[in-house]
Design a protein around this motif. Structure first.
Motif, PDB file in Angstrom:
ATOM      1  N   GLY A   1       2.751 -18.217  -7.177  1.00  0.00           N
ATOM      2  CA  GLY A   1       1.539 -18.070  -7.969  1.00  0.00           C
ATOM      3  C   GLY A   1       0.582 -17.001  -7.486  1.00  0.00           C
ATOM      4  O   GLY A   1      -0.569 -16.954  -7.932  1.00  0.00           O
ATOM      5  N   VAL A   2       1.030 -16.120  -6.590  1.00  0.00           N
ATOM      6  CA  VAL A   2       0.203 -15.009  -6.122  1.00  0.00           C
ATOM      7  C   VAL A   2       0.409 -13.821  -7.066  1.00  0.00           C
ATOM      8  O   VAL A   2       1.540 -13.442  -7.345  1.00  0.00           O
ATOM      9  N   ARG A   3      -0.673 -13.236  -7.537  1.00  0.00           N
ATOM     10  CA  ARG A   3      -0.589 -12.198  -8.560  1.00  0.00           C
ATOM     11  C   ARG A   3       0.047 -10.916  -8.025  1.00  0.00           C
ATOM     12  O   ARG A   3      -0.280 -10.448  -6.939  1.00  0.00           O
ATOM     13  N   VAL A   4       0.951 -10.347  -8.828  1.00  0.00           N
ATOM     14  CA  VAL A   4       1.583  -9.063  -8.547  1.00  0.00           C
ATOM     15  C   VAL A   4       1.385  -8.176  -9.775  1.00  0.00           C
ATOM     16  O   VAL A   4       1.700  -8.586 -10.893  1.00  0.00           O
ATOM     17  N   ASP A   5       0.856  -6.967  -9.566  1.00  0.00           N
ATOM     18  CA  ASP A   5       0.649  -6.073 -10.707  1.00  0.00           C
ATOM     19  C   ASP A   5       0.660  -4.623 -10.251  1.00  0.00           C
ATOM     20  O   ASP A   5       1.084  -4.317  -9.128  1.00  0.00           O
ATOM     21  N   ASN A   6       0.207  -3.723 -11.118  1.00  0.00           N
ATOM     22  CA  ASN A   6       0.156  -2.294 -10.785  1.00  0.00           C
ATOM     23  C   ASN A   6      -1.291  -1.813 -10.662  1.00  0.00           C
ATOM     24  O   ASN A   6      -1.596  -0.654 -10.895  1.00  0.00           O
ATOM     25  N   LYS A   7      -2.194  -2.744 -10.277  1.00  0.00           N
ATOM     26  CA  LYS A   7      -3.625  -2.446 -10.216  1.00  0.00           C
ATOM     27  C   LYS A   7      -4.142  -2.655  -8.791  1.00  0.00           C
ATOM     28  O   LYS A   7      -4.594  -3.740  -8.436  1.00  0.00           O
ATOM     29  N   PRO A   8      -4.076  -1.634  -7.952  1.00  0.00           N
ATOM     30  CA  PRO A   8      -4.490  -1.790  -6.553  1.00  0.00           C
ATOM     31  C   PRO A   8      -6.001  -1.913  -6.396  1.00  0.00           C
ATOM     32  O   PRO A   8      -6.774  -1.319  -7.162  1.00  0.00           O
ATOM     33  N   VAL A   9      -6.410  -2.684  -5.402  1.00  0.00           N
ATOM     34  CA  VAL A   9      -7.800  -2.746  -4.957  1.00  0.00           C
ATOM     35  C   VAL A   9      -7.773  -2.774  -3.433  1.00  0.00           C
ATOM     36  O   VAL A   9      -6.794  -3.226  -2.831  1.00  0.00           O
ATOM     37  N   PRO A  10      -8.813  -2.287  -2.777  1.00  0.00           N
ATOM     38  CA  PRO A  10      -8.841  -2.359  -1.315  1.00  0.00           C
ATOM     39  C   PRO A  10      -8.701  -3.804  -0.832  1.00  0.00           C
ATOM     40  O   PRO A  10      -9.363  -4.704  -1.337  1.00  0.00           O
ATOM     41  N   GLY A  11      -7.795  -3.997   0.137  1.00  0.00           N
ATOM     42  CA  GLY A  11      -7.552  -5.336   0.661  1.00  0.00           C
ATOM     43  C   GLY A  11      -6.379  -6.054   0.023  1.00  0.00           C
ATOM     44  O   GLY A  11      -6.058  -7.174   0.404  1.00  0.00           O
ATOM     45  N   CYS A  12      -5.714  -5.418  -0.937  1.00  0.00           N
ATOM     46  CA  CYS A  12      -4.477  -6.011  -1.466  1.00  0.00           C
ATOM     47  C   CYS A  12      -3.292  -5.397  -0.724  1.00  0.00           C
ATOM     48  O   CYS A  12      -3.448  -4.512   0.116  1.00  0.00           O
ATOM     49  N   ILE A  13      -2.095  -5.865  -1.030  1.00  0.00           N
ATOM     50  CA  ILE A  13      -0.885  -5.440  -0.332  1.00  0.00           C
ATOM     51  C   ILE A  13      -0.065  -4.515  -1.216  1.00  0.00           C
ATOM     52  O   ILE A  13       0.290  -4.878  -2.343  1.00  0.00           O
ATOM     53  N   ALA A  14       0.240  -3.314  -0.718  1.00  0.00           N
ATOM     54  CA  ALA A  14       1.164  -2.405  -1.397  1.00  0.00           C
ATOM     55  C   ALA A  14       2.589  -2.813  -1.031  1.00  0.00           C
ATOM     56  O   ALA A  14       2.889  -3.026   0.144  1.00  0.00           O
ATOM     57  N   GLN A  15       3.457  -2.924  -2.036  1.00  0.00           N
ATOM     58  CA  GLN A  15       4.817  -3.402  -1.788  1.00  0.00           C
ATOM     59  C   GLN A  15       5.817  -2.567  -2.566  1.00  0.00           C
ATOM     60  O   GLN A  15       5.617  -2.252  -3.741  1.00  0.00           O
ATOM     61  N   SER A  16       6.926  -2.208  -1.896  1.00  0.00           N
ATOM     62  CA  SER A  16       7.989  -1.428  -2.527  1.00  0.00           C
ATOM     63  C   SER A  16       9.340  -2.076  -2.239  1.00  0.00           C
ATOM     64  O   SER A  16       9.559  -2.627  -1.157  1.00  0.00           O
ATOM     65  N   ASN A  17      10.240  -1.991  -3.209  1.00  0.00           N
ATOM     66  CA  ASN A  17      11.605  -2.485  -3.042  1.00  0.00           C
ATOM     67  C   ASN A  17      12.568  -1.375  -2.631  1.00  0.00           C
ATOM     68  O   ASN A  17      13.772  -1.610  -2.534  1.00  0.00           O
ATOM     69  N   ALA A  18      12.055  -0.179  -2.393  1.00  0.00           N
ATOM     70  CA  ALA A  18      12.914   0.956  -2.052  1.00  0.00           C
ATOM     71  C   ALA A  18      13.537   0.776  -0.676  1.00  0.00           C
ATOM     72  O   ALA A  18      12.963   0.148   0.216  1.00  0.00           O
ATOM     73  N   GLY A  19      14.725   1.345  -0.508  1.00  0.00           N
ATOM     74  CA  GLY A  19      15.410   1.276   0.776  1.00  0.00           C
ATOM     75  C   GLY A  19      16.132  -0.042   0.976  1.00  0.00           C
ATOM     76  O   GLY A  19      16.198  -0.885   0.090  1.00  0.00           O
TER      77      GLY A  19
ATOM     78  N   SER B   1       1.493   4.660  -8.480  1.00  0.00           N
ATOM     79  CA  SER B   1       2.774   4.217  -9.022  1.00  0.00           C
ATOM     80  C   SER B   1       3.850   4.045  -7.954  1.00  0.00           C
ATOM     81  O   SER B   1       4.944   3.551  -8.245  1.00  0.00           O
ATOM     82  N   THR B   2       3.555   4.424  -6.716  1.00  0.00           N
ATOM     83  CA  THR B   2       4.531   4.292  -5.633  1.00  0.00           C
ATOM     84  C   THR B   2       4.842   2.828  -5.334  1.00  0.00           C
ATOM     85  O   THR B   2       5.953   2.500  -4.907  1.00  0.00           O
ATOM     86  N   PHE B   3       3.873   1.924  -5.578  1.00  0.00           N
ATOM     87  CA  PHE B   3       3.995   0.544  -5.140  1.00  0.00           C
ATOM     88  C   PHE B   3       3.709  -0.459  -6.250  1.00  0.00           C
ATOM     89  O   PHE B   3       3.063  -0.144  -7.255  1.00  0.00           O
ATOM     90  N   ASN B   4       4.160  -1.694  -6.018  1.00  0.00           N
ATOM     91  CA  ASN B   4       3.603  -2.883  -6.655  1.00  0.00           C
ATOM     92  C   ASN B   4       2.426  -3.323  -5.794  1.00  0.00           C
ATOM     93  O   ASN B   4       2.326  -2.947  -4.623  1.00  0.00           O
ATOM     94  N   TYR B   5       1.562  -4.198  -6.336  1.00  0.00           N
ATOM     95  CA  TYR B   5       0.406  -4.645  -5.569  1.00  0.00           C
ATOM     96  C   TYR B   5       0.295  -6.172  -5.612  1.00  0.00           C
ATOM     97  O   TYR B   5       0.292  -6.772  -6.693  1.00  0.00           O
ATOM     98  N   ILE B   6       0.253  -6.740  -4.420  1.00  0.00           N
ATOM     99  CA  ILE B   6       0.215  -8.197  -4.245  1.00  0.00           C
ATOM    100  C   ILE B   6      -1.203  -8.597  -3.883  1.00  0.00           C
ATOM    101  O   ILE B   6      -1.748  -8.126  -2.884  1.00  0.00           O
ATOM    102  N   HIS B   7      -1.783  -9.477  -4.686  1.00  0.00           N
ATOM    103  CA  HIS B   7      -3.180  -9.855  -4.522  1.00  0.00           C
ATOM    104  C   HIS B   7      -3.255 -11.242  -3.880  1.00  0.00           C
ATOM    105  O   HIS B   7      -3.450 -12.251  -4.565  1.00  0.00           O
ATOM    106  N   VAL B   8      -3.107 -11.273  -2.560  1.00  0.00           N
ATOM    107  CA  VAL B   8      -3.155 -12.552  -1.847  1.00  0.00           C
ATOM    108  C   VAL B   8      -4.553 -13.161  -1.940  1.00  0.00           C
ATOM    109  O   VAL B   8      -4.710 -14.375  -2.070  1.00  0.00           O
ATOM    110  N   LYS B   9      -5.570 -12.298  -1.898  1.00  0.00           N
ATOM    111  CA  LYS B   9      -6.959 -12.778  -2.016  1.00  0.00           C
ATOM    112  C   LYS B   9      -7.771 -11.953  -2.986  1.00  0.00           C
ATOM    113  O   LYS B   9      -8.519 -12.499  -3.786  1.00  0.00           O
TER     114      LYS B   9
END
Length: 235
Positions: A171-189, A226-234
């Motif tokens: 239930g933690v939000r994942v989107d393409n809208k970064p904000v300071p303090g969120c997590i940048a995440q990539s599936n590359a590699g 666009s390099t990352f997905n963004y995980i909004h833990v908080k």
């Protein structure tokens, strides 16, 4: 795990108009703080209704790390309260839970990672020190004040390339809208990558990271959003 359902959600409004939620456990302790190490202040029975003033992170109970502060002034594990979701329904409590410091989002751009001279064995969040996952787990704990670890909310977060799946599952939000303090995440590699978002400017993000271009070491980059997905833990 509690599932959101319009039929199953049995929360009711009290005569004051305040939303109350039923206790599902047979005997549920309400404690002075968000965790089982705190003293028991009172006990609820199955079917009792409680109102929640705020919620906090704490030790995981059956896959749920949220603790509810009731209007009785004590904390009960959210797993035993039928809110209709395994996520937050109230604001986070100020100054409680997680062990981190407030006012640090996103925090200074600096290599303050505590294991920078101790690379190798697993850290206390069950990640290998000086890997990207360990660095970000530390930032979540330290700057977001959330008790994040490799089994956060009962899911296996594992390598960086599974963090987006684990986030959605819990239930933690994942989107393409970064904000300071969120997590940048990539599936590359082969194992993916995670980093800490410290700045967003136009179509770019500035991140802090470990073990990307600098082997087992700290670095910063400014890259297209666009390099990352963004995980909004908080945030």
């Amino acid at each position: 795990m509690k599932l959101l359902s319009l039929v199953a959600c049995t929360a009711a409004f009290l005569s004051t108009g305040t939303l109350a939620y039923p206790i599902t456990g047979t005997t549920v302790n309400c404690r002075s703080g968000p965790g089982t190490s705190y003293a028991v202040k009172k006990t609820y029975k199955k079917g009792d209704s409680v109102t929640i003033s705020c919620q906090s992170e704490g030790p995981v109970v059956s896959g749920n790390s949220i603790w509810d502060k009731t209007t009785d002034g004590c904390y009960v594990a959210d797993y035993y309260v039928k809110t209709g979701t395994n996520g937050y329904v109230k604001p986070k409590c100020g100054g409680t839970g997680g062990g981190g410091s407030s006012g640090k989002i996103p925090g200074p751009v600096t290599n303050d990672y505590p294991y920078k001279s101790q690379c190798g064995p697993a850290d206390k969040w069950n990640y290998f020190k000086c890997q990207c996952t360990s660095f970000v787990a530390w930032r979540i704990n330290e700057r977001l004040g959330i008790n994040f670890h490799n089994k956060y909310k009962g899911a296996a977060w594992g390598n960086a390339n599974s963090w987006d799946e684990a986030a959605r599952k819990t239930g933690v939000r994942v989107d393409n809208k970064p904000v300071p303090g969120c997590i940048a995440q990539s599936n590359a590699g082969s194992a993916g990558h995670v980093a800490w978002v410290t700045k967003v400017s136009g179509n770019t993000v500035t991140i802090e990271e470990y073990n990307y271009k600098n082997y087992r070491a700290y670095g910063t980059r400014t890259v297209p959003k666009s390099t990352f997905n963004y995980i909004h833990v908080k945030v």
